[in-house]
Design an enzyme around this catalytic site. Structure first.
Site, PDB file in Angstrom:
ATOM      1  N   TYR A 158       4.549  68.191  47.149  1.00 45.08           N
ATOM      2  CA  TYR A 158       3.792  69.678  46.949  1.00 45.08           C
ATOM      3  C   TYR A 158       4.125  70.865  46.107  1.00 45.08           C
ATOM      4  CZ  TYR A 158       1.639  65.949  50.225  1.00 45.08           C
ATOM      5  OH  TYR A 158       1.349  64.832  50.449  1.00 45.08           O
ATOM      6  N   HIS A 191       6.442  58.160  48.138  1.00 42.83           N
ATOM      7  CA  HIS A 191       5.023  59.140  48.378  1.00 42.83           C
ATOM      8  C   HIS A 191       4.440  57.827  47.797  1.00 42.83           C
ATOM      9  CE1 HIS A 191       3.168  62.842  47.798  1.00 42.83           C
ATOM     10  NE2 HIS A 191       2.680  62.358  47.804  1.00 42.83           N
TER      11      HIS A 191
END
Ligand code: NAP
Length: 273
Positions: free
Chosen positions: A56, A117
């Site tokens: 992110y 992820h």
């Protein structure tokens, strides 16, 4: 706040996502003040589970989350912090390095939860889980999990890990039932694994569907609150909505307390995109 209790751990049914905090794929300085303000209001409102990832804003979301936590004066032990290792860092040495980097950016000495992820084609799950379990043994990570794993991969991951998996974080919402249909939700519920629902309110369908809006109005709440209440009513399901808007943040948190009956929520079960 309602909690999900799993293996002696109590985790809030509703946490806070950080995708778009500090930028998207890369840091965006124009988002700095807005992002810090969103994190501060989330902390003040009482969110305690924060979901972030090394991907992110290329790590900047972790930096801003760490900064907001320090500025808030909140004790680390009062929070539950999740981060994720990116698919390009799967492998023994790479996972150890990625975790160290995430901790450094957060300015913290442990993660409550560390996830893969995304799966990667040809990834070496055995080596990756050896590193993840070493992180647990060394006290840098408390719990392990995966994200975006289908049923076959989830079973493989569960078999590879010495530490029981805490969650599979996947896209799940009223309009998106992929992980209900592919058997992942039932498997999680039968095997004491949390399903962490991401993107729980984002779809235009939730703000735009006339029937959903009408039913929410009858219950005196917003369509987003119904979408969240529908999720958290389900056993082993928690969720992590994200919002820059303090009012939306408060409404999302309050949705955990909404105790609609099965009969009240039944019409929503039928609503699909
Ligand atoms: N593991 C993965 O691959 C993965 C993928 C995607 C997301 N995630 C995680 O899940 C978190 C949540 O998912 P998301 O950010 O994709 O989607 P989301 O939380 O479902 O939706 C975010 C959007 O919904 C709006 N919103 C939120 N609450 C609202 C409310 N009460 N009323 C009206 N609008 C509302 C926000 O706008 P405002 O800011 O204007 O409120 C924002 O545009 C992410 O932040 C991230 O941490 C994980």
């Amino acid at each position: 706040m309602r909690y999900e209790t799993i293996r002696e751990l109590s985790i809030p049914k509703i946490g806070f996502g950080t995708w778009r905090i500090g930028g998207e794929g890369r840091p965006d300085t124009s988002q700095e003040a807005r992002s810090l303000a969103a994190l501060h209001s989330a902390l003040e409102l009482g969110y305690t589970h924060f979901d972030t990832a090394e991907a992110y804003a290329a790590g900047h979301a972790e930096e801003l989350l760490g900064q907001a936590v320090r500025e808030s004066g909140r004790g680390r032990e009062t929070l539950f912090i999740t981060s994720k290792v990116s698919p390009e860092h799967l492998g023994y040495a790479e996972v150890l390095r990625a975790c160290e980097n995430s901790l450094h950016r957060l300015g913290m000495d442990y993660l409550d939860l560390y996830l893969i992820h995304w799966p990667r084609l040809g990834m070496n799950l055995a080596d990756t889980f050896q590193a993840l379990n070493k992180l647990v043994a060394d006290g840098m990570v408390r719990h392990l999990g995966v994200s975006n794993f289908n049923l076959k991969l989830l079973k493989q991951a569960a078999a590879c890990s010495e530490t029981a998996l805490l969650t599979n974080q996947v896209s799940y919402s009223l309009p998106d039932r992929t992980y209900e249909k592919n058997g992942v939700l039932a498997y999680c519920q039968q095997n004491d694994i949390l399903l962490t629902a991401y993107s729980p309110v984002k779809r235009r369908f939730i703000s735009g569907n006339r029937q959903l809006k009408e039913l929410a109005k009858q219950l005196g709440v917003t369509p987003q609150q119904v979408a969240l209440a529908w999720l958290v009513r389900q056993p082993r399901v928690i969720t992590i909505p994200m919002s820059f808007d303090p009012q939306h943040q408060a409404e999302n948190l309050a949705a955990a307390e909404l105790d609609f009956s099965e009969a009240e929520l039944a019409p929503f079960q039928q609503i699909q995109e």
